[in-house]
Design a protein around this motif. Sequence first.
Motif, PDB file in Angstrom:
ATOM      1  N   ASN A   6      42.742  46.675  30.867  1.00  0.00           N
ATOM      2  CA  ASN A   6      41.314  46.973  30.948  1.00  0.00           C
ATOM      3  C   ASN A   6      40.536  45.793  31.530  1.00  0.00           C
ATOM      4  N   GLU A   7      40.868  44.578  31.082  1.00  0.00           N
ATOM      5  CA  GLU A   7      40.217  43.384  31.635  1.00  0.00           C
ATOM      6  C   GLU A   7      40.459  43.290  33.137  1.00  0.00           C
ATOM      7  N   TRP A   8      41.708  43.525  33.533  1.00  0.00           N
ATOM      8  CA  TRP A   8      42.063  43.431  34.952  1.00  0.00           C
ATOM      9  C   TRP A   8      41.301  44.471  35.774  1.00  0.00           C
ATOM     10  N   GLN A   9      41.244  45.716  35.293  1.00  0.00           N
ATOM     11  CA  GLN A   9      40.611  46.765  36.098  1.00  0.00           C
ATOM     12  C   GLN A   9      39.091  46.580  36.181  1.00  0.00           C
ATOM     13  N   GLN A  10      38.472  45.957  35.173  1.00  0.00           N
ATOM     14  CA  GLN A  10      37.036  45.667  35.269  1.00  0.00           C
ATOM     15  C   GLN A  10      36.766  44.707  36.426  1.00  0.00           C
ATOM     16  N   LYS A  11      37.629  43.699  36.574  1.00  0.00           N
ATOM     17  CA  LYS A  11      37.486  42.749  37.681  1.00  0.00           C
ATOM     18  C   LYS A  11      37.776  43.429  39.015  1.00  0.00           C
ATOM     19  N   ALA A  12      38.807  44.284  39.031  1.00  0.00           N
ATOM     20  CA  ALA A  12      39.152  45.003  40.269  1.00  0.00           C
ATOM     21  C   ALA A  12      38.013  45.923  40.698  1.00  0.00           C
ATOM     22  N   LEU A  13      37.366  46.577  39.745  1.00  0.00           N
ATOM     23  CA  LEU A  13      36.241  47.453  40.054  1.00  0.00           C
ATOM     24  C   LEU A  13      35.082  46.654  40.640  1.00  0.00           C
ATOM     25  N   ALA A  14      34.799  45.496  40.042  1.00  0.00           N
ATOM     26  CA  ALA A  14      33.711  44.648  40.541  1.00  0.00           C
ATOM     27  C   ALA A  14      33.999  44.174  41.968  1.00  0.00           C
ATOM     28  N   GLU A  15      35.256  43.823  42.244  1.00  0.00           N
ATOM     29  CA  GLU A  15      35.620  43.377  43.590  1.00  0.00           C
ATOM     30  C   GLU A  15      35.484  44.515  44.604  1.00  0.00           C
TER      31      GLU A  15
END
Length: 401
Positions: free
Chosen positions: A285-294
């Motif tokens: 979940n932490e990783w995908q939040q960053k991926a979404l922001a990018e």
Amino acid sequence: MSNAKKHSFQKCLLSFILVIYKITIGLYLRIRYSLVRQGSVRLPKKGPFLLIGNHSNNFDGLFLQCLCPRLIHYVITDAVFRKKTLGRLMHFAGYIPIRKHQSDGRSVRQIIRTLRSDGIVGVFPEGMRNWDGKTGPVLNATTRLIQALDVPIYAAKIKGGYLSEPRWADKKRRGRIEVQFIKLFDTQEEKPSLAAVEAIVTDALSHDEALWQLEKRIPFKGRALCQGFERLLFVCPACQALGSMESSKKRIWCQKCGAGFSLDVYGYFYAEDEAMPMRTAHELNEWQQKALAEQFAQISGHDILMQDDGAALYSADSDEAEFVLLTKGSITLSRTQLRIGDNSFQTEGITGLSVYFKTHLDFKHNGRDYRIGFDSKRISAYKWHCALSLLHNLEQGDKNL
């Protein structure tokens, strides 16, 4: 019948119902979930107190009621009260409705009245069930309430609740749930600063299911361990496609690149073809939040950030009214606008975002309540919640520059 007699009759009836609950539903929950109490702290048998707990299972309130000698009057989202029959039952049981993500003076007054009547008030300070097994941040409103109250404050740390029934899952699992009670503050005890109260509450409720499992290694067995995981994981860990994940009972895969994944009975995540640096739901979940922001950072102007077909928009006229269908159609999101069918909303005016249970997105716009549902179970309401929350944070950041 006078109000005093009505109150006395209601109190006696609720006490009787509580006894029936403990020897029926309560006993079933204890056995079904292997529910156990840990530690030496016991909840008081008389007098008022506030009970707070971490929130990862839909039955958390029922679990705590199993272990409490008296009726707990829970503070719960007002969305549950919109169903007339259920709402009446909730009001009769003394449950306290609250508006999410905004101050609610009526709820605070009812909390104080309940405590002054020697009642027990139950609050989940995260404001919602977490999605990945790790306790979320404590709401400021709860911190202020705790600092202001002159009653004992107890905390309940629930362990195993997430793995017994993850918020995203279609099916429950069989494992074990442990509850540890902690006394935080006593009556007439001078409270520290708001920041200190927040730190104490955060520490008392902090729980990471994945770290707990490293020590416990308790298998949580079920018939469909993977089914529904795309409600949580909406970015593919292999190709980073957005909204491409699908699941069955035993497998998760990406419709775009074909990468396959699975979950084991301990709740850990595995890739079929290669090692994954992320093994827990929280890490994913932490990783995908960053991926979404990018991904959002690469899209500018009025271009579409996200889109799904088969959305339904509902609205309610008042806090107590049920939602009625307004329109159906595709749902699209740009940096400035959310559109469903012929209805559009400026993103900066959207407040009170929350996911209703696991499938619907609730929000407020220009003083009116809205709800979005989806025809397909694959579409993640949590994805839309995260996207709109990200845009809100970006807007706040721009205003602070």
